[in-house]
Write an enzyme that holds these catalytic residues in place. Structure first.
Site, PDB file in Angstrom:
ATOM      1  CD  GLU A   1     104.358  44.093  68.434  1.00  0.00           C
ATOM      2  OE1 GLU A   1     103.760  44.102  69.513  1.00  0.00           O
ATOM      3  OE2 GLU A   1     103.864  43.640  67.385  1.00  0.00           O
TER       4      GLU A   1
ATOM      5  CD  GLU B   1     100.780  37.974  67.607  1.00  0.00           C
ATOM      6  OE1 GLU B   1     100.681  39.020  68.262  1.00  0.00           O
ATOM      7  OE2 GLU B   1     101.064  37.962  66.386  1.00  0.00           O
TER       8      GLU B   1
END
Length: 870
Positions: free
Chosen positions: A467, A745
């Site tokens: 990502e 996260e």
């Protein structure tokens, strides 16, 4: 009264001596190391010395009345291509002048169309499968008829480039040219190579790798060839000889391309290298380039070639393993003690044909590397050894990891054989926090390390998996924290330029910048995405608040207006953002692992609250810029949108129709309560929710950065400290107790049993939930700007919880500001330092507020009991 000399001035935000800058009228800033208490600057002198290669220096002195010392306007004619400038400053107080400062210097890059170079790379046919392409190198030789007096090598690439001159590496930048919206801006790095050139024959060689240009980028399979399928370098060597002749050598059809030892290279995949194929003499004159072929030449578009604005990526630290665990005959597990972004440098033994494999991971599960969360990122470097012992480090990749497993190392690997080189944008550290609470100190360090791990050319979401995108929402909530800890204005400002460009291209603020169309997101209906796209207004606003840089406001003004128009279009006549797809309070801890958007706070409430907030902030920006007509329009819209919010999301008593931590926090911080009484009731209720939940957090991306402030604004600091110090999942200190060295996260990226959260999106290095660090700076330590650029500083600590001391230091545009407080019995003892040029307002519990000038000040406030402090 004797005044000391000012510190060396800075030009724009560049490090002293920076080459190749884009600015032709750089603003100038300086700090005073100290001054008598009565000192007030009322004038300054700027001594500006400028020269072009081979030209005589020209010096001018400008005297200006005024007290400004931060980002003062350039007083001279604009600088020109290749022009070097040094600036000295002296200040006056009406009675005397200080001595001159040491000079601060920069050098301008190329302007207009002065390029005589093209992009050059391999002309051979590439494999159909992009994963099978092999990175190449390009080289050329040239002759100089005399020694060099001045020489600059200008370098950029379609891909990642690293140059050598006569066998010596040029500079210390990594991942050059970094990642920008390449079709709009491709950054050119400039290096001083005067001492690397020789009278006579010389050679230039450039290593190339795919990087972001044509490499694998993104999730769900990602994309290749985002910007093109070529791999090429643009090199322009400019030399002034001692005899006064000026030569330009640009990359052209006379260059050669060929392969080196790199077999494959990818930002996600890692580097695969065969050292037996490497000849260290390849970038020296006279090397036999057998097998190399003429290059393919691609004309450069000079409109996209720009000088440097932000610092480059560099190695900023080196970590040695804290443990070396030998696993059987051929595996060694290294723990570097800290999750970070970087790559290993190895001292490899001579063992021809032996392959060493390096695998990376953030965490262990059951004592082994846990790599499922990397998704399609192999994060694996492979190196085949040669018959020569050598020091080796990959060039075309970067990894996010704490642990590395080395497989196939011949013989015994020791700590002296390996170091992890920490890579990120080389920003100046300007902020520090300290306290008596060691777990909170670790939490703050985690936020710091997540910033360092993710500010790699652009502000990314994570450094490890497939990502690593510039997600707008993450940066939006974290900008205040980032701007306290590091001088991020140049880097974030550059990224905001890309945002504005991409916004124009696709007709809306994208979710990530630079924008790469990725499925399934690119197939979703266009939506004005609150929280994320609000970065177009809120990030420039924060940068101005922290630095007084009105330039970033002016540059992003049209982008902010365009985002507001987009958001209003999504809201329609009702001014309530309802019906569009929204991420809302993303990663609310109550959301299921496979559906992080399923938050308990309605997305329309979040989006409409943000619409009001951004309207108000953009109106304030317009006031700074003198955009009076727009200010009146925006203020009217903000008032109407606030009324619409209250009508939809509050009942007739002023209470919210949905009582969640995020809803109550947003309504408080964004000033959406209809009355003081409703606000007081709302923050009381928020504190009750926190206590009912025993301090466990119940917010996602939209609520986490505001909840602590909401409690403090309502006088509920005790609840804010309860939230901060909670240990149970989900909470900030739960992550610390589980061994986190960066911000996760998810609140539960690792579950209490030590297993990794099964969610597909599970990273151990995302900074967004670390936005609480800004509250630590402002409320726990008590140091905050009260005017743009800290011209006025607010010292207002509010001790609480189990803290007995705390402090912070911030290198403001005026100099170092600091605060330290401690509890002695029933007294609060506070020491502060105010930089020259600034004033401070001091607000301490149990004492009247006061205004103080620059210098050191101490205060003692008597309190009945320590509990009264909270």
């Amino acid at each position: 009264m004797s005044l000391p000399a000012p510190h060396r001035p800075t030009l724009e935000r560049h490090a002293d001596g920076r080459l190749g800058i884009v600015h032709t009228t750089p603003r100038i800033s300086w700090r005073m190391p100290s001054a008598p208490a009565e000192y007030r600057q009322d004038a300054y002198r700027l001594e500006i010395t400028r020269s072009v290669p081979g030209g005589a220096p020209r010096t001018s002195v400008f005297e200006v009345d005024g007290a400004e010392q931060v980002l003062v306007d350039w007083p001279d004619a604009p600088l020109t291509s290749r022009e070097a400038v040094s600036v000295r400053v002296a200040v006056g107080d009406g009675a005397s002048w200080s001595p001159w400062s040491e000079p601060g210097s920069v050098e301008v890059g190329l302007l207009d169309d002065e390029w005589q170079a093209a992009f050059v790379g391999g002309a051979w046919e590439e494999p159909e499968d992009p994963a099978e392409r092999r990175p190449s190198r390009v080289r050329a030789e040239l002759r100089l008829d005399g020694p060099a007096r001045w020489a600059r090598l200008r370098l950029t690439a379609h891909g990642i480039a690293e140059a050598e001159v006569n066998g010596i590496r040029v500079g210390d930048e990594e991942l050059t040219p970094g990642w920008t919206s390449y079709h709009h801006r491709l950054v050119v790095s400039t290096f001083d190579v005067t001492d690397l050139l020789r009278d006579g024959d010389n050679a230039i060689g450039v290593w190339l790798s795919d990087g972001w240009w044509r490499g694998h980028v993104g999730f769900e399979g990602g994309r290749w060839n985002v910007y093109g399928d070529d791999l090429s370098a643009l090199v322009q060597l400019e030399v002034l000889l001692e005899d006064g002749t000026f030569h330009v050598h640009g990359s052209d059809e006379g260059w050669l391309a060929g392969f080196g030892p790199t077999l494959s290279s990818g930002l996600y995949a890692g580097d695969h290298v065969d050292l037996g194929l490497h000849d260290a003499a390849w970038s020296t004159p006279g090397w036999d380039a057998e097998g190399w072929s003429p290059v393919r030449v691609i004309a450069a578009d000079p409109r996209a070639l720009v000088g440097v604005e932000a610092p480059p990526v560099r190695c900023t630290d080196e970590l040695t393993p804290v443990t070396i665990d030998r696993r059987g005959d051929d595996r060694v597990l290294l723990d570097f003690g800290q999750n970070h972004s970087g790559r290993l440098r190895l001292h490899l033994p001579a063992a021809p044909g032996v392959e060493v494999v390096i695998r990376h991971a953030e965490v262990l599960q059951d004592g082994e590397l846990y790599r499922r969360t990397l998704r399609h990122a192999a994060a694996e470097d492979r190196v085949i050894l040669s018959d020569v012992a050598t020091t080796w480090e990959p060039r075309g990749t970067i990894h996010g990891f704490r642990y590395a497993e080395i497989i196939g190392w011949p013989g015994e690997l020791s700590a002296a054989d390996v170091v992890s080189r920490v890579l990120h944008t080389d920003m100046a550290r300007i902020g520090w926090f300290r306290s008596s609470h060691e777990q909170v100190n670790r939490l703050h360090d985690n936020a710091l390390w997540s910033l360092r791990s993710n500010f790699v050319s652009i502000p990314t979401d994570c450094p490890q998996r497939d990502e690593r995108l510039g997600w707008t929402g993450d940066l939006q909530v974290f900008t205040p924290t980032a701007a306290f800890l590091y001088d991020v204005t140049a880097m974030v400002g550059s990224w905001l330029q890309d945002l504005a460009d991409e916004q124009t291209d696709i007709g809306r603020v994208p979710l990530w910048v630079p924008y790469v169309a990725l499925e399934p997101w690119s197939s979703f209906p266009p939506s004005a995405m609150a929280v994320w796209s609000d970065v177009a207004v809120l990030a420039p606003d924060v940068l101005h608040e922290r630095t007084a840089d009105r330039g970033v406001l002016r540059r992003q003004w049209r982008s902010g207006l365009a985002w507001i128009a987009e958001s209003l279009a999504g809201a329609g006549d009702s001014l309530v953002v309802d019906g569009d797809f929204q991420l809302g309070d993303w990663l609310d801890p109550s959301a299921p692992a496979d559906n992080p958007a399923l938050a308990v706070t309605p997305a329309p409430l979040v989006a409409t609250a943000y619409l009001v907030h951004s309207l108000r902030r953009l109106a304030d920006i317009g006031e700074v810029l003198g955009e009076d007509e727009e200010v009146a329009r925006l203020e009217g819209l903000a008032s109407r949108a606030a009324d619409a919010f209250r009508a939809r999301f509050l009942d007739e008593t002023g209470a919210p129709v949905v009582e969640t931590q995020t809803a109550l926090a947003l309504i408080t911080v964004f000033d959406l309560w209809p009355s003081v009484e409703a606000s007081q009731a709302g923050t009381r209720r928020l504190a009750e929710l926190v206590r009912e939940n025993e301090g466990r957090i119940a917010t996602g991306f939209a609520g986490t950065n505001v909840i602590s402030d909401a409690l403090s604004m309502g006088g509920e600091d005790a609840a804010a400290y309860l939230l901060l110090e909670a240990q149970d999942n989900p909470s900030w200190l739960y992550t610390v107790a589980m061994g986190a060295t960066t911000i996760w996260e998810r609140w539960d990226s690792m579950l209490p049993d030590g297993t990794v959260n099964p969610g597909d999106m599970t990273s151990f290095n995302h900074y967004a939930l670390g936005a609480v660090a800004d509250w630590l700076h402002r409320r726990v330590a008590g140091l905050a700007p009260a005017a743009p650029g800290y011209r006025r500083i607010r010292f207002a600590p509010r001790p609480g919880g189990s803290f007995t001391s705390a402090g912070a230091t911030h290198r403001t545009p005026y100099g170092e500001a600091s605060i330290d407080w401690r509890i002695e019995g029933t007294d609060l003892v506070t020491d502060i330092r105010v930089p020259v040029g600034a004033t401070a307002e001091v607000s301490l519990p149990g004492s009247a507020d006061r205004i103080v000038g620059h210098g050191a000040h101490s205060f003692r406030a008597a309190l009945d009991t320590p509990d009264a402090l909270s």
